[in-house]
Scaffold this motif. Structure first.
Motif, mmCIF file in Angstrom:
data_model
loop_
_atom_site.group_PDB
_atom_site.id
_atom_site.type_symbol
_atom_site.label_atom_id
_atom_site.label_comp_id
_atom_site.label_asym_id
_atom_site.label_seq_id
_atom_site.Cartn_x
_atom_site.Cartn_y
_atom_site.Cartn_z
ATOM 1 N N UNK A 1 5.770 4.356 -11.110
ATOM 2 C CA UNK A 1 5.076 4.282 -12.388
ATOM 3 C C UNK A 1 5.788 5.265 -13.293
ATOM 4 N N UNK A 2 6.709 4.735 -14.095
ATOM 5 C CA UNK A 2 7.589 5.606 -14.857
ATOM 6 C C UNK A 2 8.491 6.382 -13.910
ATOM 7 N N UNK A 3 8.420 7.696 -13.975
ATOM 8 C CA UNK A 3 9.226 8.523 -13.072
ATOM 9 C C UNK A 3 8.362 9.155 -11.978
ATOM 10 N N UNK A 4 7.243 8.515 -11.679
ATOM 11 C CA UNK A 4 6.389 8.971 -10.585
ATOM 12 C C UNK A 4 6.446 7.956 -9.450
ATOM 13 N N UNK A 5 6.722 8.422 -8.243
ATOM 14 C CA UNK A 5 6.745 7.549 -7.071
ATOM 15 C C UNK A 5 5.307 7.416 -6.557
ATOM 16 N N UNK A 6 4.864 6.169 -6.415
ATOM 17 C CA UNK A 6 3.463 5.912 -6.050
ATOM 18 C C UNK A 6 3.295 5.240 -4.694
ATOM 19 N N UNK A 7 4.399 4.868 -4.043
ATOM 20 C CA UNK A 7 4.279 4.201 -2.753
ATOM 21 C C UNK A 7 5.589 3.561 -2.346
ATOM 22 N N UNK A 8 5.509 2.611 -1.427
ATOM 23 C CA UNK A 8 6.704 1.950 -0.911
ATOM 24 C C UNK A 8 6.499 0.442 -0.851
ATOM 25 N N UNK A 9 7.613 -0.259 -0.871
ATOM 26 C CA UNK A 9 7.600 -1.705 -0.638
ATOM 27 C C UNK A 9 8.378 -1.982 0.641
ATOM 28 N N UNK A 10 7.791 -2.797 1.521
ATOM 29 C CA UNK A 10 8.424 -3.133 2.782
ATOM 30 C C UNK A 10 9.334 -4.345 2.626
ATOM 31 N N UNK A 11 10.146 -4.583 3.657
ATOM 32 C CA UNK A 11 11.081 -5.701 3.616
ATOM 33 C C UNK A 11 10.368 -7.033 3.472
ATOM 34 N N UNK A 12 9.120 -7.144 3.954
ATOM 35 C CA UNK A 12 8.363 -8.394 3.828
ATOM 36 C C UNK A 12 7.585 -8.468 2.516
ATOM 37 N N UNK A 13 7.884 -7.558 1.574
ATOM 38 C CA UNK A 13 7.288 -7.491 0.240
ATOM 39 C C UNK A 13 5.887 -6.868 0.213
ATOM 40 N N UNK A 14 5.395 -6.422 1.369
ATOM 41 C CA UNK A 14 4.130 -5.698 1.384
ATOM 42 C C UNK A 14 4.280 -4.380 0.620
ATOM 43 N N UNK A 15 3.286 -4.073 -0.205
ATOM 44 C CA UNK A 15 3.309 -2.820 -0.947
ATOM 45 C C UNK A 15 2.235 -1.881 -0.407
ATOM 46 N N UNK A 16 2.602 -0.615 -0.252
ATOM 47 C CA UNK A 16 1.675 0.401 0.236
ATOM 48 C C UNK A 16 1.659 1.558 -0.743
ATOM 49 N N UNK A 17 0.466 1.885 -1.225
ATOM 50 C CA UNK A 17 0.310 3.010 -2.134
ATOM 51 C C UNK A 17 0.076 4.299 -1.347
#
Length: 510
Positions: free
Chosen positions: A215-231
């Motif tokens: 979110x802008x220059x703030x890291x809020x989580x990760x995206x996995x290879x299967x496109x799952x997003x984790x905050x």
């Protein structure tokens, strides 16, 4: 109060308790604080520091307990990428402090990982996520278990204590050169993993992170290879020195990088008996001494270039540590008993990033990749597939071809002209330094000494700068670059300590 005895000299065949009766009559117990071997004289001896306790005194039990954090509100878990030393100890510290966390590792649990490593060494089948660099335990922690470090940190006793808690030999807390061994470290990691899970830390294996969420220059989580997003409430980047895919993503996403100096070279191997004799003379083979190690260094004050031994493995093996199928990377390991008939160590040359690569921040990564591909090309040209390219030290210095010598490597070896593999300036510097090492340790240049190519993963050639107070990326808040891959550690203990430091920095931010 215990009586502190410092620098007590003990002969190889002396009895410590008899010695203590002379120095502290009537003592009831003792605790060794440090133990090292001094082989500088004609007769090797032990040097110890210890606390001695009277019958009315009880030796303290060092638990290195940490307190839980009182949270005013529910937190999203801290997401930790990578289950190497930095990631594991960041997760352990956060868990012990009561902070929710999620540990994500692209490779498998230790037993599965070991089967893949064996397939790579014996048959050349490289698994992209399960190899010496990737999988539960990370690179150094799983491949060898050397715990030597030159850093000074109050967290070192905590790290060693926790390793002992999960099954490492108790002696690592006081030996000058602590070593767990590849065989014993495999028994330490699963209990640590099980403890994390039992205490509420979610641990995910065979789960690849493809990128971060911003979110802008703030890291809020990760995206996995299967496109799952984790905050998450923060992301700890502990991916190690070889996860170039995630480094490329970060670079392309605008995370600030800088080039970092590193070292490359070759791995030298001797018969262990020769190293024992060089170090211990007539006492070589004494059962109290075990396999001898060494450390050599040669620094040129005019150029600032250093050549030194790295990751010395007494009674060890030269092992393949590549992460790409078209590259050859040498590394070393040894089991706890150090019973292999060979000794090996990297002989590497320091590479100043600005001198070699100028403003090309990724220049070191590119250079490393080129060397590994060139080494692989030598193997193919010699009719091999998975073997190491090798050359005797004598032939290397004389720029001559010759037959391969016996090697400890489970991958096998093929004869090659390693004198043509490295850039001329690096080759020349290694040759000169080998001669100087031989002057310090006569016999180091031995007819039985052989070089293996190529030693290129001593450390990561980039650094992700972080704020010295908050430990967050200077360009992206919420991102905690950690350990070797981020440029802040140089071995198992220092990486684990850095994981602890980052965990505490996150807690301080609350």
């Amino acid at each position: 109060m215990p009586r502190h005895l410092k620098d007590i000299v003990l002969g190889l065949d002396d009895n410590l308790e008899e010695k203590l009766q002379l120095l502290s009559p009537g003592f009831a117990s003792y605790r060794i604080l440090r133990k090292s071997v001094d082989a500088r004289g004609r007769v090797p001896k032990w040097i110890l520091s210890l606390d001695v306790y009277a019958p009315t005194e009880t030796p303290p039990v060092e638990n290195h307990d940490v307190s839980k954090v009182s949270l005013s509100k529910k937190l999203l878990p801290v997401i930790i990428i990578g289950a190497g030393p930095a990631g594991l100890f960041a997760a352990l510290r956060l868990t012990e402090r009561g902070i929710p966390c999620r540990l994500i590792e692209q490779g498998s649990i230790a037993p599965v990982r070991m089967r893949s490593i064996t397939d790579h060494w014996r048959y050349g089948k490289l698994h992209p996520q399960n190899n010496v660099c990737f999988g539960e335990g990370g690179a150094g922690l799983y491949s060898d278990g050397k715990l030597i470090t030159r850093i000074k940190s109050p967290h070192i006793p905590y790290v060693l204590n926790r390793l002992v808690k999960f099954g490492a030999p108790a002696e690592i807390e006081y030996l000058a050169n602590p070593h767990v061994g590849s065989d014993k470290i495999r028994r330490v990691i699963p209990p640590l993993r099980n403890y994390l899970r039992a205490e509420g830390c979610e641990v995910l294996f065979d789960t690849k992170v493809s990128g971060l969420l911003y979110e802008g220059t703030t890291v809020t989580g990760v995206e996995l290879a299967d496109k799952t997003q984790m905050k998450g409430s923060a992301v700890v980047l502990a991916t190690g020195h070889s996860a170039t895919d995630i480094l490329a993503h970060l670079y392309e996403s605008g995370v600030t990088f800088e080039g970092k100096s590193f070292a490359v070279g070759l791995r030298i191997e001797h018969p262990q008996k020769e190293i024992d004799h060089l170090q211990y003379g007539d006492y070589a083979g004494h059962p109290q001494l075990g396999a001898a190690n060494y450390r050599v260094a040669d620094h040129d004050d005019k150029t600032g270039i250093g050549v030194y031994s790295f990751c010395m493995c007494p009674g060890g093996y030269v092992i393949a540590s590549s992460t790409e199928p078209d590259g050859i990377v040498s590394n070393g390991m040894s089991n706890y008993a150090r019973s292999s008939p060979f000794a090996n160590a990297a002989i590497v040359v320091s590479i100043d990033h600005s001198t070699y690569f100028g403003n090309d921040i990724l220049g070191g990564l590119k250079f490393r990749r080129e060397l590994e591909r060139a080494a692989h090309g030598m193997v193919l040209a010699a009719g091999g597939t998975k073997e190491f390219p090798v050359q005797s030290v004598h032939n290397f210095s004389r720029r001559m071809a010759g037959p391969a010598l016996p090697s400890s490597s489970p991958s096998g070896v093929v004869s090659a002209r390693l004198d043509t593999l490295l850039p001329e300036a690096i080759y020349t510097r290694i040759v000169k330094s080998l001669e100087r090492f031989n002057h310090k340790l006569p016999g180091f240049i031995s007819p039985h000494a052989q070089l293996h190519g190529v030693e290129s993963r001593t450390s990561c050639p980039i650094r992700i700068p972080r704020n010295p107070e908050t430990f967050q990326s200077v360009s992206h808040s919420g991102l905690y670059p950690t350990g070797e891959g981020a440029g802040y550690a140089g071995g198992i203990t220092s990486a684990a300590v850095d994981g602890v430091r980052v965990a505490e920095a996150f807690i301080a931010s609350l």
